[in-house]
Design an enzyme around this catalytic site. Structure first.
Site, PDB file in Angstrom:
ATOM      1  N   SER A 269      -2.764   1.891   0.987  1.00 45.46           N
ATOM      2  CA  SER A 269      -3.405   1.304   2.162  1.00 45.46           C
ATOM      3  C   SER A 269      -4.859   1.727   2.204  1.00 45.46           C
ATOM      4  O   SER A 269      -5.200   2.872   1.884  1.00 45.46           O
ATOM      5  CB  SER A 269      -2.721   1.775   3.445  1.00 45.46           C
ATOM      6  OG  SER A 269      -3.504   1.383   4.558  1.00 45.46           O
TER       7      SER A 269
ATOM      8  N   TYR B 156       1.345   8.662   7.896  1.00 43.68           N
ATOM      9  CA  TYR B 156       1.234   7.399   7.153  1.00 43.68           C
ATOM     10  C   TYR B 156       0.068   7.468   6.153  1.00 43.68           C
ATOM     11  O   TYR B 156       0.222   7.132   4.970  1.00 43.68           O
ATOM     12  CB  TYR B 156       1.035   6.240   8.138  1.00 43.68           C
ATOM     13  CG  TYR B 156       0.805   4.915   7.456  1.00 43.68           C
ATOM     14  CD1 TYR B 156       1.862   4.218   6.867  1.00 43.68           C
ATOM     15  CD2 TYR B 156      -0.477   4.351   7.383  1.00 43.68           C
ATOM     16  CE1 TYR B 156       1.648   3.003   6.224  1.00 43.68           C
ATOM     17  CE2 TYR B 156      -0.688   3.140   6.740  1.00 43.68           C
ATOM     18  CZ  TYR B 156       0.376   2.475   6.166  1.00 43.68           C
ATOM     19  OH  TYR B 156       0.157   1.275   5.517  1.00 43.68           O
TER      20      TYR B 156
HETATM   21  N1  LIG Z   1      -0.063  -4.973   7.323  1.00 36.10           N
HETATM   22  C1  LIG Z   1      -1.117  -4.193   7.090  1.00 36.10           C
HETATM   23  O1  LIG Z   1      -2.141  -4.228   7.790  1.00 36.10           O
HETATM   24  C2  LIG Z   1      -1.099  -3.231   5.921  1.00 36.10           C
HETATM   25  C3  LIG Z   1      -2.306  -2.607   5.540  1.00 36.10           C
HETATM   26  C4  LIG Z   1      -2.296  -1.720   4.474  1.00 36.10           C
HETATM   27  C5  LIG Z   1      -1.118  -1.476   3.789  1.00 36.10           C
HETATM   28  N2  LIG Z   1       0.040  -2.081   4.183  1.00 36.10           N
HETATM   29  C6  LIG Z   1       1.250  -1.785   3.429  1.00 36.10           C
HETATM   30  O2  LIG Z   1       1.793  -3.004   2.941  1.00 36.10           O
HETATM   31  C7  LIG Z   1       3.227  -2.914   2.929  1.00 36.10           C
HETATM   32  C8  LIG Z   1       3.836  -4.037   3.766  1.00 36.10           C
HETATM   33  O3  LIG Z   1       3.261  -4.016   5.068  1.00 36.10           O
HETATM   34  P1  LIG Z   1       3.869  -4.907   6.243  1.00 36.10           P
HETATM   35  O4  LIG Z   1       2.804  -5.079   7.258  1.00 36.10           O
HETATM   36  O5  LIG Z   1       4.534  -6.106   5.683  1.00 36.10           O
HETATM   37  O6  LIG Z   1       4.984  -3.876   6.812  1.00 36.10           O
HETATM   38  P2  LIG Z   1       6.303  -4.122   7.708  1.00 36.10           P
HETATM   39  O7  LIG Z   1       6.506  -2.869   8.496  1.00 36.10           O
HETATM   40  O8  LIG Z   1       6.186  -5.399   8.457  1.00 36.10           O
HETATM   41  O9  LIG Z   1       7.481  -4.308   6.641  1.00 36.10           O
HETATM   42  C9  LIG Z   1       8.025  -3.205   5.964  1.00 36.10           C
HETATM   43  C10 LIG Z   1       9.293  -3.641   5.238  1.00 36.10           C
HETATM   44  O10 LIG Z   1       9.858  -2.472   4.598  1.00 36.10           O
HETATM   45  C11 LIG Z   1      11.249  -2.434   4.896  1.00 36.10           C
HETATM   46  N3  LIG Z   1      11.728  -1.051   4.894  1.00 36.10           N
HETATM   47  C12 LIG Z   1      11.468  -0.076   5.791  1.00 36.10           C
HETATM   48  N4  LIG Z   1      12.152   1.052   5.480  1.00 36.10           N
HETATM   49  C13 LIG Z   1      12.821   0.780   4.338  1.00 36.10           C
HETATM   50  C14 LIG Z   1      13.706   1.549   3.524  1.00 36.10           C
HETATM   51  N5  LIG Z   1      14.051   2.807   3.848  1.00 36.10           N
HETATM   52  N6  LIG Z   1      14.212   0.985   2.412  1.00 36.10           N
HETATM   53  C15 LIG Z   1      13.914  -0.304   2.086  1.00 36.10           C
HETATM   54  N7  LIG Z   1      13.104  -1.092   2.840  1.00 36.10           N
HETATM   55  C16 LIG Z   1      12.563  -0.542   3.953  1.00 36.10           C
HETATM   56  C17 LIG Z   1      11.369  -3.057   6.287  1.00 36.10           C
HETATM   57  O11 LIG Z   1      12.695  -3.472   6.577  1.00 36.10           O
HETATM   58  C18 LIG Z   1      10.372  -4.201   6.166  1.00 36.10           C
HETATM   59  O12 LIG Z   1      10.969  -5.342   5.591  1.00 36.10           O
HETATM   60  C19 LIG Z   1       3.557  -1.512   3.425  1.00 36.10           C
HETATM   61  O13 LIG Z   1       3.654  -0.633   2.331  1.00 36.10           O
HETATM   62  C20 LIG Z   1       2.342  -1.149   4.258  1.00 36.10           C
HETATM   63  O14 LIG Z   1       2.189   0.244   4.373  1.00 36.10           O
HETATM   64  C21 LIG Z   1       0.079  -2.955   5.236  1.00 36.10           C
END
Ligand SMILES: NC(=O)c1ccc[n+]([C@@H]2O[C@H](COP(=O)([O-])OP(=O)(O)OC[C@H]3O[C@@H](n4cnc5c(N)ncnc54)[C@H](O)[C@@H]3O)[C@@H](O)[C@H]2O)c1
Length: 263
Positions: free
Chosen positions: A156, A169
C-alpha cells in the site's frame, strides 16, 4: 556481445490459460483482478474467507464466459493454505500466477496507535503479513511446476505516505514490500518472479472508514492526476507483472497512485 543460442524470451502480454490464484478476490480490488484476469483468458482461482462474495464473483465470471473457480481460504491459517495448495495441484498441476491481495483493510477502525488492541494487531498481522508467506509456501511446488510463474504481492502507498490512524496496517504493508524483495532473491533460481504493487487510495464498491472526506480531498490534491482511483486503475499493473511482458522484472515495487507526492 552475441546472444546466439540463448532462448528468446516471450514478451506476450496475454494471460491465456494461465492459472492465477487471487486471494481476497471476493470484493473490492481483488474482484477486479479476478474479473480482468479471466477476461484476458486466464483461469481465476478466487480464494477468500468470505464464501458468499467469493462464489458470487466466480458466478459473475462464469456468466461472462470466463474461467473461474472459488475455493475457501483463511490466509492466516497454514492448514487452510495447504488445503488450497492441494486443490490447485490436483486440479491444474501448476500455478502460473499468485496475487497476494487478501488483507484486513476496509473493516479497520482508525485510531491512534496507542489505542490499538493487541489482539487486533496480532490478527491483522497474521492475515496481512503472515498470510502471503504461508500461502506462497503452500503453493511453492505448483509455482515451480509453471514455466513462468509470477507472484504479485499487494502492499500500500500508505507505507510511503506514513499515514496515521492504522499503524498495524502500515507496518504490515511495509512488511509485505520487504518480504517481496527478499522472496524475489530466494525464488530467482527457480525462475519465479516476485514483485510488489503499492496502490494509492482506491475507491471500491465497499464503504469504509479508513479515509475521511477531508483526508480524501487532501490526498487527491497530492496526486498529480487529481481524480479518484477505481479498482480498474490497479488492474493493468498486476496483469503486466503476471504476464511474460514483465519477464525480466523481479524484486520491484510499482506505485499505482496517480503520481502521489510522498514527501
Ligand atoms: N482500497 C484501497 O484504497 C487500497 C489502497 C492500498 C492498498 N490496498 C490493498 O489492496 C488490497 C485490496 O483492497 P480492498 O480495498 O479491495 O480491500 P477489502 O477490505 O475490500 O477486501 C479484502 C478482501 O480480503 C478478504 N479477506 C480478509 N481476510 C481474509 C483472510 N483471512 N483470508 C482470505 N481472505 C481474506 C476479504 O473477505 C475481502 O474479500 C488489500 O491488500 C489492501 O490492503 C487497498
Amino acid at each position: 556481445m552475441s546472444d546466439a543460442g540463448s532462448p528468446r524470451p516471450s514478451a506476450a502480454r496475454s494471460l491465456a490459460d494461465r492459472v492465477v490464484v487471487i486471494t481476497g478476490g471476493g470484493q473490492g480490488i481483488g474482484r477486479a483482478y479476478a474479473r480482468e484476469i479471466a477476461a484476458d483468458g486466464g483461469i481465476a482461482v478466487i480464494a477468500d474467507v468470505n464464501e458468499t462474495t467469493g462464489r458470487s464473483v466466480e458466478q459473475e465470471i462464469l456468466a461472462a464466459g470466463g474461467e473461474a473457480v472459488f475455493h475457501p481460504l483463511d490466509v492466516s491459517d497454514a492448514g487452510s493454505c495447504q488445503a488450497l495448495g492441494r486443490f490447485v495441484s490436483q486440479r491444474y498441476g501448476r500455478v502460473d500466477g499468485l496475487v497476494n491481495n487478501a488483507a484486513v483493510f476496509s473493516t479497520i477502525t482508525m485510531r491512534p496507535f496507542w489505542e490499538i488492541p493487541v489482539e487486533e494487531w496480532d490478527r491483522l498481522m497474521a492475515i496481512n503479513l503472515r498470510g502471503p508467506w504461508l500461502l506462497t509456501t503452500a503453493l511453492l511446488n505448483s509455482l515451480r511446476a509453471s514455466p513462468a510463474a509470477s507472484i504479485v504481492n499487494i502492499s500500500s502507498d500508505a507505507v510511503w505516505l506514513g499515514r496515521g490512524g492504522y499503524l498495524h496496517y502500515v507496518a504490515s504493508k511495509g512488511g509485505v514490500a520487504a518480504l517481496s524483495f527478499a522472496m524475489s532473491h530466494e525464488l530467482g533460481a527457480d525462475g519465479i518472479r516476485v514483485n510488489t504493487v503499492a496502490p494509492g487510495p482506491t475507491y471500491t464498491e465497499v464503504e469504509r472508514a479508513t479515509v475521511s472526506p477531508a483526508q480524501k480531498t487532501a490526498m487527491l490534491e497530492r496526486q498529480s492526476l487529481h481524480r479518484e482511483a477505481h479498482p480498474e486503475d490497479m488492474v493493468g499493473a498486476v496483469l503486466f507483472l503476471l504476464s511474460d511482458a514483465s519477464g525480466f522484472i523481479t524484486g520491484q515495487t510499482l506505485h499505482v497512485n496517480g503520481g502521489m507526492l510522498h514527501a
